[in-house]
Design a protein around this motif. Sequence first.
Motif, PDB file in Angstrom:
ATOM      1  N   LYS A 353      39.622  -1.630 -40.831  1.00  0.00           N
ATOM      2  CA  LYS A 353      39.403  -3.053 -40.603  1.00  0.00           C
ATOM      3  C   LYS A 353      37.939  -3.436 -40.805  1.00  0.00           C
ATOM      4  N   THR A 354      37.038  -2.531 -40.488  1.00  0.00           N
ATOM      5  CA  THR A 354      35.612  -2.803 -40.657  1.00  0.00           C
ATOM      6  C   THR A 354      35.215  -2.817 -42.123  1.00  0.00           C
ATOM      7  N   LEU A 355      35.752  -1.887 -42.899  1.00  0.00           N
ATOM      8  CA  LEU A 355      35.357  -1.750 -44.301  1.00  0.00           C
ATOM      9  C   LEU A 355      36.081  -2.717 -45.226  1.00  0.00           C
ATOM     10  N   LEU A 356      37.264  -3.178 -44.840  1.00  0.00           N
ATOM     11  CA  LEU A 356      38.094  -3.995 -45.727  1.00  0.00           C
ATOM     12  C   LEU A 356      37.384  -5.249 -46.231  1.00  0.00           C
ATOM     13  N   PRO A 357      36.629  -5.987 -45.396  1.00  0.00           N
ATOM     14  CA  PRO A 357      35.954  -7.197 -45.918  1.00  0.00           C
ATOM     15  C   PRO A 357      34.887  -6.919 -46.970  1.00  0.00           C
ATOM     16  N   LEU A 358      34.451  -5.659 -47.095  1.00  0.00           N
ATOM     17  CA  LEU A 358      33.450  -5.322 -48.100  1.00  0.00           C
ATOM     18  C   LEU A 358      34.037  -5.228 -49.503  1.00  0.00           C
ATOM     19  N   ILE A 359      35.352  -5.163 -49.610  1.00  0.00           N
ATOM     20  CA  ILE A 359      36.012  -4.955 -50.898  1.00  0.00           C
ATOM     21  C   ILE A 359      36.388  -6.302 -51.499  1.00  0.00           C
ATOM     22  N   THR A 360      36.055  -6.518 -52.751  1.00  0.00           N
ATOM     23  CA  THR A 360      36.402  -7.737 -53.461  1.00  0.00           C
ATOM     24  C   THR A 360      37.341  -7.424 -54.616  1.00  0.00           C
ATOM     25  N   VAL A 361      37.926  -8.465 -55.186  1.00  0.00           N
ATOM     26  CA  VAL A 361      38.825  -8.254 -56.312  1.00  0.00           C
ATOM     27  C   VAL A 361      38.066  -7.707 -57.514  1.00  0.00           C
ATOM     28  N   ASP A 362      36.775  -8.032 -57.637  1.00  0.00           N
ATOM     29  CA  ASP A 362      35.979  -7.477 -58.739  1.00  0.00           C
ATOM     30  C   ASP A 362      35.821  -5.967 -58.607  1.00  0.00           C
ATOM     31  N   ASP A 363      35.677  -5.483 -57.369  1.00  0.00           N
ATOM     32  CA  ASP A 363      35.592  -4.030 -57.155  1.00  0.00           C
ATOM     33  C   ASP A 363      36.863  -3.339 -57.636  1.00  0.00           C
ATOM     34  N   ILE A 364      37.996  -3.964 -57.389  1.00  0.00           N
ATOM     35  CA  ILE A 364      39.279  -3.372 -57.779  1.00  0.00           C
ATOM     36  C   ILE A 364      39.431  -3.392 -59.301  1.00  0.00           C
ATOM     37  N   ASN A 365      39.053  -4.502 -59.914  1.00  0.00           N
ATOM     38  CA  ASN A 365      39.223  -4.618 -61.365  1.00  0.00           C
ATOM     39  C   ASN A 365      38.393  -3.590 -62.125  1.00  0.00           C
TER      40      ASN A 365
END
Length: 479
Positions: A353-365
């Motif tokens: 839950k702490t780390l999840l907000p650090l991830i963006t859709v650009d990171d995934i792409n």
Amino acid sequence: MHYIPQNYNNHDIVTFLESIGASFGACQNAYTSADETVYTLMVPTTDLKLLDQSMQVLGEFAGRIRCAREDLQKERGAVLEEWRMNQDSQGRFAHAHWKLLLKGSRYENRLPIGLETVIRNVSAQTIADFYHRWYKSHRMAVVVVGDFPDAAAVADMIKQHLETAFDGAAAAAGPEVPKVTFDNWQHSEPRYCVFADREAPDSCLYLSWKMPSRPTATPAQYLEVMKDGLFMSCLNNRLYRLSRARDPPFFSASMSDESACGSFDMFVLGAVCEEKKTLRALEAVLTEIARVRLYGFSQREFNNAVKGLQADIESTYIEADQGYCTDIRDEYVRHFLGEEFVSGQQYEARLNKTLLPLITVDDINKRAARLTHQHSAVYKTVEHKKWSGESAMRAVVLRVAAAEQQQQIGPWEEPEMPDSVMKQIPQVPDEWYTSCGLHPPDHALTPPTAAAAAAAVAAAASGDSFTTSVGSPRTPKRS
């Protein structure tokens, strides 16, 4: 080979385990991979006397093994039977897959089960030398998990039976063997294999992309693994939609991550398709990955993947007290073998839950950039007959690459659908959880802001190690 303890006759251990109701048999008490061997005993924990005897058995495995010629002759048949069981269609494909994936390394011709000629002819002295060369005390660890009536007594048993065994292993050990590594696993040219076997039950496609081994000893490393998981979730959702089309290119397809050996991990995409249609399935999955590189996933696709991960986190937290002891055991084993931190389910849920907000859709792409034919790719098809060759596979791969380069692949057509079927999501009171025998959700699991999350993992940028309940150093993977 199967080892025989010094203080037991050939079937004494089997008789003992069967007398206390413990399972015993092929693949139930040990496994051997390319880099490690793990012995497992599932025994009752309510009787300390039986537990003490079980610890003694583990001590025998660790440092008191005899390799007599007569024992070896009795075990050859058992190991040969295991070898024969792997000679079916799945075993033949696994062997071909192994050689293609690990080409150029010592792993290529060294399946864990061994060679038939070695099993039939190896001498007892060679087995003994191997045992003393690899079964060293600093390469071993003992994990004991259970609802023990007296934990201090169990700790004393471990010291009594295992410390002496480790000392015996250290005394009998030969010179230190350097760690076996596979440093030249990368290749820019893809490898192809068309595996035809008349016993193959389905027409399948397997695509593999190698990547460096990913330890999870720091928050930064764990964050990267979370990004990989969200990428695979987004891609698998698209592949599922393709499989539900009126004329689908495959029946099912999904991507996962695996570890082939201690040197590298890999993304693996598997698909099951219609007979004679493996090339069509290959083009479809490669086109979809190329589409992600060109246009990326939409914000909605990313949000759906995040919601799925959040649901898993909540379930893991709520059901933490309903797990099996084997889950805890396996977590400690992975820590010893691969540097995975040990945190427990509830703390890991909070970390997610702490780390999840650090991830963006650009990171995934950006993840899709590692899945090209130039990034240590291995492409394989499995069919009943050889309907096409490797040259045809190569032509499909190059055709998709050319279409991507010329941007002839269009964007993903996402169907219109509401974000929720409910106008207002009801709040579940804590009393509902307690009435069902569950723990209420921890309000601390509410996702923090991106700024708060970044502050919580500030140490990750410098690679600081995770603080956990286990502080043992990195140990060699081969045991």
